[in-house]
Motif scaffolding. Structure first.
Motif, PDB file in Angstrom:
ATOM      1  N   LYS A  94       0.806  -1.226   0.000  1.00  0.00           N
ATOM      2  CA  LYS A  94       0.000   0.000   0.000  1.00  0.00           C
ATOM      3  C   LYS A  94       0.837   1.273   0.000  1.00  0.00           C
ATOM      4  N   ASP A  95       2.159   1.151   0.265  1.00  0.00           N
ATOM      5  CA  ASP A  95       3.039   2.322   0.218  1.00  0.00           C
ATOM      6  C   ASP A  95       3.677   2.505  -1.157  1.00  0.00           C
ATOM      7  N   PHE A  96       3.353   1.628  -2.080  1.00  0.00           N
ATOM      8  CA  PHE A  96       3.827   1.714  -3.459  1.00  0.00           C
ATOM      9  C   PHE A  96       5.355   1.714  -3.553  1.00  0.00           C
ATOM     10  N   LYS A  97       5.946   0.714  -2.894  1.00  0.00           N
ATOM     11  CA  LYS A  97       7.399   0.562  -2.957  1.00  0.00           C
ATOM     12  C   LYS A  97       7.816  -0.781  -3.550  1.00  0.00           C
ATOM     13  N   SER A  98       6.975  -1.801  -3.405  1.00  0.00           N
ATOM     14  CA  SER A  98       7.331  -3.145  -3.867  1.00  0.00           C
ATOM     15  C   SER A  98       6.650  -3.463  -5.198  1.00  0.00           C
ATOM     16  N   ASP A  99       7.411  -4.043  -6.121  1.00  0.00           N
ATOM     17  CA  ASP A  99       6.886  -4.452  -7.440  1.00  0.00           C
ATOM     18  C   ASP A  99       6.163  -3.282  -8.113  1.00  0.00           C
ATOM     19  N   LEU A 100       6.770  -2.127  -8.070  1.00  0.00           N
ATOM     20  CA  LEU A 100       6.114  -0.899  -8.526  1.00  0.00           C
ATOM     21  C   LEU A 100       6.043  -0.828 -10.047  1.00  0.00           C
ATOM     22  N   THR A 101       4.853  -0.471 -10.542  1.00  0.00           N
ATOM     23  CA  THR A 101       4.644  -0.134 -11.955  1.00  0.00           C
ATOM     24  C   THR A 101       4.082   1.270 -12.016  1.00  0.00           C
ATOM     25  N   GLU A 102       4.717   2.130 -12.811  1.00  0.00           N
ATOM     26  CA  GLU A 102       4.218   3.483 -13.029  1.00  0.00           C
ATOM     27  C   GLU A 102       3.992   3.667 -14.527  1.00  0.00           C
ATOM     28  N   SER A 103       2.801   4.095 -14.880  1.00  0.00           N
ATOM     29  CA  SER A 103       2.496   4.274 -16.294  1.00  0.00           C
ATOM     30  C   SER A 103       3.068   5.572 -16.824  1.00  0.00           C
ATOM     31  N   GLU A 104       3.190   5.661 -18.127  1.00  0.00           N
ATOM     32  CA  GLU A 104       3.444   6.939 -18.788  1.00  0.00           C
ATOM     33  C   GLU A 104       2.161   7.763 -18.745  1.00  0.00           C
TER      34      GLU A 104
END
Length: 892
Positions: A94-104
């Motif tokens: 939930k902290d967006f640190k593990s296995d992170l995907t960020e879109s364009e």
């Protein structure tokens, strides 16, 4: 960072479902499929049925949620929808640190995941920013779960790989720069290819087409809106008439390498390239789309025969016409439950033209990216996994070409076999069960009356599917159609290229008759249960259908929740009524599209809601050898029309959907309809009805092709009528615990006039003749029950015997079937049906069950139970309410 607030989300209960009583589920959501997306998906910790879900969310114009705007609609487009960009982040924490995907950054509100996610919980959120702004607004964090059982599913690759596969020299379409020589060699001895080449030889001798109407229709006395529609109709089909020859000549060239064909294609393509994109002939979305596709075909296949100036001409006109389609898609089209024109036709047109110019027109890469992402996220738009299509079979046909060719195209790009999607794998069963060979279809939705039998387009579509599917029942179905209609397969049709691309000289198709398939099948995601006496011989036997759609009456669907259709010997006995003349003229809005045109219930003579809010669903279905059963729930189908889209349609023709016109709040709170098809030619209906006030309940019966005649009765609590047919004997008896009134007539609520000169599938103008109707109405009651027995016989129908009541239950006997039913609406619903000869029993409610001398107790409270003997073995089936996929997965 601030959070996005979408006001409409507060309208949806976080608890979409609630237990009303054991075994019974009551849906509380205002709608299950919103016209445009109103809530994100997937959320609330649901376990998604895949390892790579598509992330979906409501669109915004920067301030408010994007509202419905269809292509071709008179509702103006929000001018700010193009000013927004989105981003998505996904992680396993939930902290967006593990296995992170960020879109364009992207312009559209869908994000299909092109990688398999590991099992477990995942978190995501989306943000938006106005074009050129640096401040992003973010949604709350949502979560879902991936189940390990989906780990080995193949995932569509990211767009970068798709774009790479479209690099290289022309021709790019269908991968011809890679497979062109194999395509040529593989079809050298193909009899169909040889026949097509002979056809193309004649085509090159035909003159160039001129810009003129396809038909002439008198507009005298018509208002401005009607004139506009009529003029469009006069040119309807012009784009195909001028564009199809170009495509055919390009295919002939690729089959033969004979330059005469591509040079004649050039002559024709240059002719249509010079036509005015805004003119009457090629200005609307359908005609312009067909022209756009033809130009793309030629530019790609004929690239080598163009000089530099001609290449610029084609690139420019393709860009003009393509941008006119594409510029109105992002942040709008992907949000719609189904923007019909685009999904049916123009998406295919745009995709073909886009691939043709993808390496020469800079914007085309964005066009292709958008289409691929939306396809990956949303197909099939009007179904989920069960193979069904919401709008009925009449308008399903309009989608066939796009289903076939876009599945082929995106499969070529991605390496994913879209013909192996669960929906595709179930599609043959939907075709087989809802439109058997030699028989009528389900008689529901726009244009159902145009398919009294399997028509050419349906036959060609089913045949095309056999080239990519290994389904012996589908092969049987197609063989049966070819035997019945050999004339359908003698010409050049729209699926020729698909067959050529997938041609195998030594193709062997295993065939299995459906005689051993279950007699009925539940397509719960679109709300259809099909029940057959003999599926392999539906043209000679009895079939019945129950409808209750989670989609409501969106698009070309109708307000027909809990309606039934009965077909016999291939003909419609009871089904939908009226005629399709225009999407929303008076006959359409006040009758054809409304509940008044269907075999369902009116409350105080008022219809169900038109729109996604007027939905139903199929909670239960059982298939047996002697008894078929289904239950529909239309409890949420009634009330005021809320859909702004449909309210605008009424406004356009100066109508008000008030009680004087058959619409408004009737107070209905419960409508559950049980239907049973019994061996021997009997259909039973049991209706549980409740409202928040006393209302007059009307159960309706429509005979679109036959005459209804009232029959005498000595008991005011029951009414009888007969259907006069050339097929056998048909009658109906309706029972209640209070007086009923029968009204038989042959007039529509709103007159049907073919002012638009609509034609049938053979091109003949349809004759809108009167049809027969029966309505049986109760005294005002807050809780009420109807029980109906319909008999369909080759010979004489049976006398229905009324036996002494048992424990407050009405007791009836017809033929070999013994029936006990609770008709008092103030008592708990109950129905029990026993057939001695069939050795079968159905039970609903808390009645004691005695079968073959033994007592049985339902294991599930409030269930529906079927007991049948298979030889010496008991077959017991017991069901309670089961949710459709949309209510299981896509809920707020």
């Amino acid at each position: 960072m601030k959070k996005i607030i979408i006001p409409i989300l507060t309208l949806l209960s976080l608890n979409v479902i609630a237990q009303q009583q054991p075994g019974v589920i009551k849906l509380t959501a205002e709608k299950l499929h919103a016209r445009v997306r109103e809530w994100p998906y997937p959320i609330n910790g649901i376990t998604v049925p895949t390892n790579a879900p598509a992330l979906l969310w409501p669109g915004t114009n920067g301030k408010n949620m994007v509202t419905p705007m269809e292509s071709g609609s008179e509702v103006p487009e929000d001018p700010n929808i193009g000013n927004v960009h989105y981003k998505v982040v996904l992680a396993s924490d939930k902290d967006f640190k593990s296995d992170l995907t960020e879109s364009e950054e992207q312009r559209w509100a869908v994000y299909p995941l092109h990688k398999a996610l590991k099992p477990g919980k995942w978190y995501w959120k989306y943000g938006y920013a106005l074009k050129g702004a640096k401040q992003w607004s973010w949604s709350p964090t949502y979560n879902f779960v991936v189940d390990g059982k989906y780990a080995n599913e193949k995932v569509a690759p990211p767009i970068i790989e798709v774009l790479k596969r479209n690099q290289g020299a022309h021709p790019l379409l269908w991968g011809m720069n890679r497979i062109g020589d194999d395509f040529y060699r593989n079809n050298l001895e193909n009899p169909e290819a040889k026949k097509f080449i002979a056809f193309a030889e004649k085509l090159i001798k035909e003159p160039l087409p001129t810009e003129k109407p396809q038909r002439i229709i008198d507009t005298t006395g018509k208002n401005d809106r009607e004139k506009k529609i009529i003029i469009e109709r006069m040119y309807h089909g012009f784009g195909d008439a001028v564009g199809t020859p170009v495509r055919n000549l390009c295919i002939a060239y690729q089959l033969t390498k004979d330059k005469r064909f591509i040079l004649d294609a050039k002559r024709r393509a240059l002719n249509i390239a010079k036509m005015d994109p805004n003119g009457l002939a090629t200005g609307d979305d359908f005609t312009s789309g067909a022209v756009l596709e033809a130009l793309g075909w030629f530019y790609d296949a004929g690239y080598a025969v163009l000089d530099p100036q001609e290449k610029e001409l084609f690139k420019n006109i393709i860009t003009i016409r393509a941008k006119r389609v594409y510029d109105h898609l992002p942040n709008r089209f992907e949000l719609h439950v189904s923007d019909n024109h685009v999904w049916q036709i123009t998406l295919r047109n745009l995709a073909i033209a886009t691939v043709a110019v993808v390496n020469e027109v800079p914007e085309a890469k964005e066009w292709l990216t958008y289409m691929y992402e939306v396809w990956s996220a949303r197909f099939p738009v009007l179904g989920t996994t069960d193979g069904g299509w919401h709008e009925g079979n009449g308008y399903f046909r309009v989608n066939f070409k796009s289903i076939i060719y876009l599945s082929q195209m995106f499969g070529d790009f991605s390496g994913v076999d879209y013909f192996k999607l669960p929906w595709m794998q179930n599609l043959p069963y939907y075709l087989l069960y809802t439109h058997p060979n030699g028989a009528a279809s389900t008689a529901i939705g726009d244009m159902w009356e145009n398919i009294p039998d399997v028509v050419k387009g349906e036959a060609w579509f089913a045949d095309a599917l056999t080239f990519r599917m290994n389904n012996p029942y589908l092969n049987w179905y197609v063989n049966a159609i070819k035997t019945s209609h050999p004339d359908y397969f003698r010409g050049t049709d729209d699926y020729l290229l698909f067959r050529l691309l997938n041609y195998k000289p030594d193709r062997k198709l295993p065939v299995l008759s459906p005689e051993k398939l279950p007699k009925s099948r539940d397509f719960a995601d679109v709300g259809v249960v099909a029940m057959h006496e003999d599926l392999a011989n539906a043209d000679k036997t009895l079939s019945s259908y129950l409808f209750s759609s989670p989609f409501g009456s969106s698009g070309h669907g109708h307000a027909s929740q809990n309606a039934f259709t009965i077909n016999y010997k291939g003909k419609v006995l009871f089904g939908g009524s009226g005629y399709y003349s225009n999407f929303s003229d008076k006959h359409n809005l006040l009758y054809y599209r409304s509940s008044k045109a269907y075999n369902t219930i009116l409350a105080d003579s008022l219809n169900q809601k038109i729109g996604e809010e007027g939905y139903g669903w199929i909670p239960r279905a059982i298939t047996g050898q002697h008894i078929q059963y289904a239950l529909g729930d239309a409890s949420k189908a009634y009330g005021e029309i809320k859909s702004e889209f449909w309210l605008d349609r009424f406004k356009q023709i100066n109508l008000v959907p008030n009680k004087a016109n058959g619409y408004g709040e009737s107070g209905v709170t419960l409508y559950r309809r049980h239907i049973l098809q019994l061996e021997g030619g009997y259909i039973l209906l049991y209706d549980e009805l409740e409202a928040n006030k006393p209302v007059k309940w009307t159960t309706q019966f429509h005979a679109p092709y036959y005459t209804i005649e009232a029959q005498p009765t000595n008991n005011t609590n029951e009414q009888h009528f007969a259907l006069k047919t050339d097929l056998g004997n048909v009658n109906a008896a309706v029972f209640a615990n209070s007086a009923l009134n029968l009204n038989v007539h042959n007039k529509f609520y709103e007159t049907a006039v073919n002012w638009n000169k609509v034609t049938n599938d053979e091109g003949k103008i349809k004759d809108f003749v009167d049809q027969w109707h029966a309505g049986i109405t109760s005294l005002p009651a807050q809780k009420f029950r109807f029980f109906t027995i319909i008999q369909v016989k080759d010979g004489k129908t049976e006398m229905i015997k009324t036996l002494p009541a048992t424990n407050g239950l009405a007791h009836l006997q017809v033929g070999d079937w013994n029936i006990k039913v609770q008709l008092d609406g103030n008592k708990k619903a109950a129905l029990q049906v026993f057939g001695k000869q069939a050795n079968a029993m159905f039970n609903y409610g808390d009645l004691p069950i005695s079968f073959n001398g033994q007592a049985y107790k339902p294991q599930l409270t409030g269930s529906s139970t079927l007991l049948e003997m298979k030889g010496i073995k008991l077959d017991k089936q017991e069901v309670v309410d089961k949710l459709p996929d949309v209510a299981l997965y896509d809920k707020e």
